[in-house]
Design a protein around this motif. Structure first.
Motif, PDB file in Angstrom:
ATOM      1  N   ARG A  64      -9.200 -15.390 -29.664  1.00  8.48           N
ATOM      2  CA  ARG A  64      -8.904 -13.969 -29.318  1.00  8.48           C
ATOM      3  C   ARG A  64      -7.655 -13.491 -29.857  1.00  8.48           C
ATOM      4  O   ARG A  64      -7.250 -12.052 -29.869  1.00  8.48           O
ATOM      5  N   SER A  68      -5.558  -9.412 -30.572  1.00  7.60           N
ATOM      6  CA  SER A  68      -4.230  -9.287 -29.887  1.00  7.60           C
ATOM      7  C   SER A  68      -3.321  -8.832 -30.910  1.00  7.60           C
ATOM      8  O   SER A  68      -2.547  -7.913 -30.499  1.00  7.60           O
ATOM      9  N   SER A 106      -0.905  -6.180 -20.644  1.00  7.18           N
ATOM     10  CA  SER A 106      -2.049  -6.218 -21.602  1.00  7.18           C
ATOM     11  C   SER A 106      -1.843  -6.589 -22.995  1.00  7.18           C
ATOM     12  O   SER A 106      -2.613  -7.378 -23.551  1.00  7.18           O
ATOM     13  N   HIS A 202     -12.526  -2.484 -31.956  1.00  6.90           N
ATOM     14  CA  HIS A 202     -12.915  -3.080 -30.642  1.00  6.90           C
ATOM     15  C   HIS A 202     -14.341  -3.910 -30.896  1.00  6.90           C
ATOM     16  O   HIS A 202     -15.186  -4.011 -30.054  1.00  6.90           O
ATOM     17  N   GLN A 206     -10.881  -8.433 -26.150  1.00  5.38           N
ATOM     18  CA  GLN A 206     -11.250  -8.273 -24.587  1.00  5.38           C
ATOM     19  C   GLN A 206     -10.438  -7.222 -23.872  1.00  5.38           C
ATOM     20  O   GLN A 206      -9.407  -6.490 -24.373  1.00  5.38           O
ATOM     21  N   ARG A 208      -9.438  -5.372 -19.940  1.00  2.47           N
ATOM     22  CA  ARG A 208      -9.558  -5.791 -18.333  1.00  2.47           C
ATOM     23  C   ARG A 208     -10.217  -4.724 -17.618  1.00  2.47           C
ATOM     24  O   ARG A 208     -10.481  -3.431 -17.806  1.00  2.47           O
ATOM     25  N   ASN A 211      -9.475  -1.094 -16.955  1.00  2.00           N
ATOM     26  CA  ASN A 211      -9.640  -0.054 -17.985  1.00  2.00           C
ATOM     27  C   ASN A 211     -11.123   0.205 -18.353  1.00  2.00           C
ATOM     28  O   ASN A 211     -11.329   1.379 -18.835  1.00  2.00           O
TER      29      ASN A 211
END
Ligand code: HEM
Ligand SMILES: *[C@@H]1O[C@H](CO)[C@@H](O)[C@H](O)[C@H]1NC(C)=O
Ligand SMILES: *[C@@H]1O[C@H](CO)[C@@H](O)[C@H](O)[C@H]1NC(C)=O
Ligand SMILES: *[C@@H]1O[C@H](CO)[C@@H](O)[C@H](O)[C@H]1NC(C)=O
Length: 329
Positions: A64, A68, A106, A202, A206, A208, A211
Motif C-alpha cells: 500500500r 500513499s 490520512s 484510485h 485505501q 477510510r 470518506n
C-alpha cells in the motif's frame, strides 16, 4: 526598464529589439521550463537509482505504501506547487499542512520519503531537493505496482513555507461533484481530461469509512451489492469505525491498471467523487475509453503526471535544498 523605455516614447529598431528579447525571456522563463530530466546528471547521477531502491524495498514490505506516496505527491503539488511543503512537520510557531482536513489522519509514507532522502544525501549531500525525491518516488511507485513509466523532470527546490489554508482549499474533498472537481483542477492549470486520467490513481490504495460513508448509505448511483458489502465494514453512524479501511479498487488495490474505470462503469466507485466521473455526464466517454484501452489510460495518466509535476516549482535561487524534509534548514 521596459517602462522607462516606453515613457521615452521612441519606437526605433533598438527598442523593438529590446522588447522582443524581454518578451522571449519572460515567455521562456517560467519556472516549470527550468525543470529537466537531466538536472542531476552531473551533480548526483545516482539519485534516481537510490530513490528507486528505497521504493522497491518499501513496497516489498508494504504494497500500500506506493499508493500513499503517490497521493503525497498530489497533495504536495496542489498546495503552492510541487515544493515539498506537505513534508514539513508542524513546529512551535509553524503550522504545516499535515493536519489540514484532506490530510489529517490520512496522509502517510513520510518515513519512506525520509529514507529515500537519506539515501540520496549519503550519495550527494545538499544537492537533491525533497520535492524532487517525492516526484521520483511517486513515479517509481506507479512503475513498481505495474503502471506506466516516464522520465521525471527534476530541478525543483524546497519551500521554506507551507499553507494550511491552501491544503484545505485546493485539494478536492470526496463529496465534490464533477463541476467542483473540474474547477479545482483547472485552478492548478489541469484540464478535466487530466483530472479524469489522474483519478485513475484510485486503482491503488485505501480510503477510510469517514470518506465514503455518505456514498454507500445515501447515494443511489451505486451498485446495491457493492454498497451492502461496504456497509458491513463501515457503520452508518459517524464516530464509530471512521478509520475503517476499504480498497479504492475493490478488485486489485495493489496493482496499477484500468480496473478503477471498470468499477465506475459497474457503479462500484468507492468515493462519491469517483462515481461522479461516470454518472451520465460529459466525462462518461473518457471513462469508457479507458475501460476499452488501458494504453490510452496510461498515456493520458503520464501526460497528467508530468503536467502536475510542473505546477509552480521553485527554481534558481528560490527556496532551498532541505537537509531534512521535515524542517527548513
Ligand atoms: C479527483 C479528485 C480526488 C479526490 C476527491 C480524492 C480523494 C481521496 C480520498 C478521500 C482518499 C482516501 C483518503 C483516506 O480516507 O484516508 C484518497 C486516496 C488516494 N488518492 Fe485521491 N483523490 C483525488 C485525486 C487523486 C489524484 C489526482 C491522485 C494522484 C495523482 C490521488 C491518489 C490517491 C491515492 C493513491 C490514494 C490512496 C492512498 C493510500 O492508500 O494511502 N487521488 N483520495
Ligand atoms: C487532526 O486529527 C486529530 C485526531 O483525530 C484531532 O485531534 C485534531 O484536532 C485534528 N486537527 C485538526 C487541525 O483538525
Ligand atoms: C462546490 O462549489 C460550490 C461553489 O464554490 C460550493 O458552494 C459547494 O459547497 C461545493 N460543493 C461541494 C460538494 O464541494
Ligand atoms: C443520509 O442522509 C440523511 C438525510 O439527509 C442524513 O440524516 C444522514 O446523516 C445521511 N447518512 C449518511 C451516512 O451520510
Amino acid at each position: 526598464m521596459a517602462g522607462a523605455s516606453a515613457r521615452s516614447g521612441g519606437g526605433g529598431p533598438c527598442l523593438v529589439l529590446l522588447l522582443v528579447v524581454i518578451t522571449a525571456v519572460l515567455a521562456g522563463g517560467s519556472s516549470a521550463q527550468q525543470l529537466s530530466t537531466g538536472f542531476y546528471a552531473y551533480t548526483c547521477p545516482g539519485a534516481m537509482d537510490a530513490v528507486k531502491s528505497v521504493m522497491e524495498a518499501a513496497i516489498a514490505g508494504e504494497p500500500r505504501i506506493g499508493a500513499s506516496i503517490l497521493r503525497l505527491f498530489f497533495h504536495d503539488c496542489f498546495v503552492q506547487g510541487c515544493d515539498g511543503s506537505l513534508l514539513l512537520d508542524d513546529a512551535p510557531g509553524f503550522q504545516g499542512e499535515k493536519t489540514a482536513t484532506p490530510n489529517n489522519g490520512s496522509v502517510r509514507g513520510f518515513e519512506v520519503v525520509d529514507a529515500a532522502k537519506a539515501a540520496v544525501e549519503a550519495l550527494c549531500p545538499a544537492i537533491v531537493s525533497c520535492a524532487d525525491v517525492l516526484a521520483l518516488a511517486a513515479r517509481d511507485s506507479v512503475v513498481i505496482l505495474g503502471g506506466p513509466s516516464w522520465e521525471v523532470k527534476v530541478g525543483r527546490r524546497d519551500s521554506t513555507t507551507a499553507s494550511f489554508a491552501g491544503a484545505n482549499n485546493n485539494i478536492p474533498p470526496p463529496a465534490s461533484g464533477l463541476a467542483n472537481l473540474t474547477a479545482l483542477f483547472a485552478q492548478q492549470g489541469l484540464s478535466q481530461k487530466d483530472m479524469v486520467a489522474l483519478s485513475g490513481s484510485h486503482t491503488i490504495g485505501q480510503a477510510r469509512c469517514t470518506n465514503f460513508r455518505a456514498h454507500i448509505y445515501n447515494d443511489t448511483n451505486i451498485d446495491s451489492g457493492f454498497a451492502g458489502g461496504r456497509r458491513s465494514g463501515c457503520p452508518s453512524t459517524s464516530g464509530s469505525g471512521d478509520n475503517n479501511l476499504a480498497p479504492l479498487d475493490l478488485q486489485t488495490p495493489t496493482t496499477f491498471e484500468n480496473n478503477y474505470y471498470k468499477n465506475l462503469v459497474g457503479k462500484k466507485g468507492l468515493l462519491h467523487s469517483d462515481q461522479e466521473l461516470f454518472n451520465g455526464g460529459t466525462t462518461d466517454p473518457q471513462v469508457q475509453s479507458y475501460v476499452s484501452s488501458q494504453s490510452t489510460f496510461f498515456a493520458d495518466f503520464v501526460t497528467g503526471m508530468i503536467k502536475m509535476g510542473d505546477i509552480s516549482p521553485l527554481t534558481g535561487n528560490n527556496g532551498q535544498i532541505r537537509k531534512n524534509c521535515r524542517r527548513t534548514n
